[in-house]
Design a protein around this motif. Structure first.
Motif, short mmCIF file in Angstrom:
data_model
loop_
_atom_site.label_atom_id
_atom_site.label_comp_id
_atom_site.label_asym_id
_atom_site.label_seq_id
_atom_site.Cartn_x
_atom_site.Cartn_y
_atom_site.Cartn_z
N VAL A 151 0.81 -1.31 0.04
CA VAL A 151 0.02 0.08 0.03
C VAL A 151 0.94 1.23 -0.03
O VAL A 151 0.36 2.26 -0.75
CB VAL A 151 -0.86 -0.05 1.27
CG1 VAL A 151 -1.82 1.38 1.34
CG2 VAL A 151 -1.95 -1.02 0.91
N ASN A 152 2.00 1.24 0.66
CA ASN A 152 2.67 2.39 0.75
C ASN A 152 3.42 2.74 -0.58
O ASN A 152 3.57 3.83 -1.03
CB ASN A 152 4.13 2.06 1.45
CG ASN A 152 3.80 2.23 2.96
OD1 ASN A 152 2.96 2.71 3.54
ND2 ASN A 152 4.61 1.63 3.74
N ARG A 153 3.51 1.78 -1.61
CA ARG A 153 3.97 2.07 -3.02
C ARG A 153 2.90 2.49 -3.87
O ARG A 153 3.13 2.74 -5.05
CB ARG A 153 4.53 0.68 -3.55
CG ARG A 153 6.00 0.29 -2.68
CD ARG A 153 6.69 -0.72 -3.63
NE ARG A 153 6.07 -1.93 -3.86
CZ ARG A 153 5.93 -3.17 -2.70
NH1 ARG A 153 6.75 -3.02 -1.70
NH2 ARG A 153 5.22 -4.09 -2.89
N MET A 154 1.74 2.60 -3.38
CA MET A 154 0.47 2.88 -4.18
C MET A 154 0.40 4.24 -4.34
O MET A 154 0.86 5.10 -3.36
CB MET A 154 -0.74 2.25 -3.98
CG MET A 154 -0.63 0.62 -3.85
SD MET A 154 -2.32 -0.18 -3.00
CE MET A 154 -3.28 0.11 -4.56
N PRO A 155 -0.04 4.92 -5.51
CA PRO A 155 0.00 6.50 -5.40
C PRO A 155 -1.18 7.05 -4.61
O PRO A 155 -2.06 6.29 -4.34
CB PRO A 155 -0.36 6.64 -7.23
CG PRO A 155 -1.20 5.44 -7.61
CD PRO A 155 -0.36 4.23 -6.62
N GLY A 156 -0.89 8.24 -4.30
CA GLY A 156 -1.97 8.98 -3.56
C GLY A 156 -1.71 8.80 -2.07
O GLY A 156 -0.99 7.93 -1.42
N GLY A 157 -1.94 9.86 -1.31
CA GLY A 157 -1.87 9.89 0.15
C GLY A 157 -2.94 9.63 1.45
O GLY A 157 -2.68 9.42 2.30
N ASN A 158 -4.22 9.58 0.58
CA ASN A 158 -5.37 9.24 1.37
C ASN A 158 -5.83 8.13 1.25
O ASN A 158 -6.20 7.26 0.16
CB ASN A 158 -6.48 10.31 0.85
CG ASN A 158 -6.26 11.57 0.68
OD1 ASN A 158 -5.76 12.30 1.72
ND2 ASN A 158 -6.13 12.21 -0.27
N LEU A 159 -5.73 7.34 2.51
CA LEU A 159 -6.15 5.76 2.70
C LEU A 159 -7.54 5.83 3.58
O LEU A 159 -7.57 6.31 4.65
CB LEU A 159 -5.12 5.22 3.00
CG LEU A 159 -5.47 3.66 3.53
CD1 LEU A 159 -5.60 2.86 2.29
CD2 LEU A 159 -4.05 3.00 4.46
N LEU A 160 -8.35 4.80 2.99
CA LEU A 160 -9.72 4.81 3.81
C LEU A 160 -9.52 3.17 4.27
O LEU A 160 -9.35 2.37 3.14
CB LEU A 160 -10.97 4.83 3.25
CG LEU A 160 -12.23 4.34 3.83
CD1 LEU A 160 -12.41 5.20 4.99
CD2 LEU A 160 -13.24 4.46 2.88
N ARG A 188 -8.03 7.11 7.38
CA ARG A 188 -9.21 7.29 8.19
C ARG A 188 -9.74 5.55 8.29
O ARG A 188 -9.78 4.84 7.32
CB ARG A 188 -10.49 7.78 7.59
CG ARG A 188 -11.71 8.23 8.04
CD ARG A 188 -12.39 9.13 7.54
NE ARG A 188 -12.78 8.99 5.91
CZ ARG A 188 -13.80 8.61 5.50
NH1 ARG A 188 -14.79 8.63 6.61
NH2 ARG A 188 -13.98 8.57 4.46
N VAL A 189 -10.24 5.19 9.49
CA VAL A 189 -10.62 3.92 9.65
C VAL A 189 -12.31 3.99 10.04
O VAL A 189 -12.79 4.69 10.83
CB VAL A 189 -9.91 3.25 10.91
CG1 VAL A 189 -10.44 1.86 11.22
CG2 VAL A 189 -8.47 3.29 10.75
N ILE A 190 -12.99 3.20 9.26
CA ILE A 190 -14.32 2.92 9.42
C ILE A 190 -14.68 1.45 10.18
O ILE A 190 -14.21 0.74 9.33
CB ILE A 190 -15.15 3.17 8.23
CG1 ILE A 190 -15.19 4.43 7.77
CG2 ILE A 190 -16.69 2.98 8.37
CD1 ILE A 190 -15.97 4.71 6.42
N ASP A 191 -14.87 1.22 11.23
CA ASP A 191 -15.39 -0.15 11.89
C ASP A 191 -16.62 -0.47 11.39
O ASP A 191 -17.61 0.32 11.74
CB ASP A 191 -15.09 0.02 13.43
CG ASP A 191 -13.64 -0.02 13.58
OD1 ASP A 191 -12.72 -0.47 12.99
OD2 ASP A 191 -13.24 0.32 14.95
N VAL A 192 -17.10 -1.78 10.99
CA VAL A 192 -18.34 -2.30 10.83
C VAL A 192 -18.42 -3.74 11.33
O VAL A 192 -17.33 -4.37 11.55
CB VAL A 192 -18.74 -2.11 9.24
CG1 VAL A 192 -18.52 -0.68 8.79
CG2 VAL A 192 -17.44 -3.32 8.59
N SER A 193 -19.41 -3.92 11.72
CA SER A 193 -20.10 -5.48 11.94
C SER A 193 -20.46 -5.92 10.39
O SER A 193 -21.80 -5.63 10.20
CB SER A 193 -20.76 -5.52 13.18
OG SER A 193 -21.28 -6.94 13.09
#
Length: 360
Positions: A151-160, A188-193
């Motif tokens: 993931v670090n090598r993927m473009p862009g700085g915004n991760l969900l 940003r982290v979204i927790d779900v069940s």
């Protein structure tokens, strides 16, 4: 879909009956339990049981009897299935269930000295212990380090990150190890069940901010992960989607829709286009049973190769098999080498599959 479910159910029931009959008619065999999700319609369980059948057929193995047990991949049911297995006197076990199930059985397995080969539980709470639990996959710390580096090598700085909290014994440490290596500036982290998913609330949360990449931190072949991915793509059409290795299944492909073109799935094995062994296994499985297998079935097949080698060398009790594996350490399986450390753990690479539609 109905036809596939019918095939899966019949395959499981038919194989269980044929294996029991074979055990009675051909004299003494070493019984190996395979504990997985065997309810009607589960291609997961039928893939693993049929992988066991394929192994016996292809290798001409006559001294092993496979005995299936259903645990629904639920901790309480796993405890029941384990008790049923022990009532039959079986002391060698292969499991494919999720981490919460593995931890529900860990103490009983070691108390009873049941030699167990884990093929689907990555929890780090099984690591680094001199016990009767072996694992032919890397644990969650190694797994998540590899994914984070990718993931670090993927473009862009915004991760969900969308994380399932149901299988917390896996996803809690997974997020911890992932974030230790992650170098994205905005996370940003979204927790779900996933068992009680509020789709409207999730969609609203996803749309709150732009993201370049979404990491769907869901395991256990939860097919809703594909729907989550499609929702994320609608919110940020240019985003790439990364899954866990535990989503590499035909069911994910069926639920991804157009999002498949931007999906990345880590895998314990190279893509079919780069591995003749993997390609021949999938093709042979489809020809023999009429449907594409889940990839955890390769782990089960390799586990049987290791256990069969131990048994062929004259080791039939859990203590003997444990000693044999820890003495031999390195095993050449159909899909590559498996090398155990002093605690029955392995370090293996992950491969990142971008052409998922070609894998099944």
């Amino acid at each position: 879909m109905i036809g596939q479910r019918y095939i899966a159910a019949i395959a499981v029931l038919g194989f269980a009956g044929s294996m029991l009959f074979a055990g009675c008619s051909r004299g003494h065999k070493v019984k190996i339990a395979v504990m997985t999700r065997l309810q009607s319609g589960s291609t997961v369980g039928s893939s693993e049981i049929n992988a066991s059948k394929l192994f016996l057929e292809e290798r001409g193995v006559r001294n092993i009897e496979i005995v299936p047990f259903n645990d629904d991949w639920e901790p309480a049911r796993a405890v029941e299935a384990y008790a049923e297995m022990r009532s039959q006197g079986i002391r060698i076990l292969i499991t494919s269930h999720v981490s919460t199930c593995a931890l529900a059985l860990r103490d009983s397995i070691n108390r009873d000295r049941v030699l167990t080969m884990v093929t689907g539980s990555a929890t780090d709470r099984l690591s680094g212990s001199d016990d009767f639990i072996f694992r032919n996959i890397q644990d969650v710390s190694i797994e998540q380090k590899s994914i984070a580096e990718y993931v670090n090598r993927m473009p862009g700085g915004n991760l969900l990150i969308i994380r399932d909290t149901d299988n917390h014994s896996y996803t809690a440490p997974a997020l911890k190890y992932f974030r230790e290596i992650l170098r994205k500036p905005s996370v940003r982290v979204i927790d779900v069940s996933v068992s009680a998913l509020d789709m409207a609330a999730l969609e609203s949360a996803i749309r709150r901010n732009h993201f370049d990449t979404v990491y769907v931190l869901v395991g256990g072949y939860k097919v809703v992960a594909g729907t989550i991915a499609q929702m994320a793509k609608k919110a940020s059409p240019g985003a790439r989607i990364v899954f866990t290795p535990w989503m590499k299944s035909p069911a994910l492909l069926q639920t991804l829709g157009d999002a498949v073109k931007d999906a990345v799935v880590p895998s314990h094995y190279p893509p079919r286009s780069e591995s003749r062994a993997v390609d021949e296994y999938v093709s042979g499985f489809k020809k023999r049973f009429g449907y594409a297998p889940t990839f955890i079935s390769l782990n089960v097949y390799a586990a049987l190769e290791i256990l069969s080698a131990a048994i062929a060398a004259g080791n039939t009790t859990p203590d003997e098999i444990k000693s044999y594996i820890l003495t031999t350490r390195r095993f050449e399986t159909r899909f590559g080498a498996v090398e155990f450390d002093a605690y029955g753990d392995v370090t293996k690479p992950l491969y990142f599959i971008t052409g998922l539609e070609r894998e099944f």
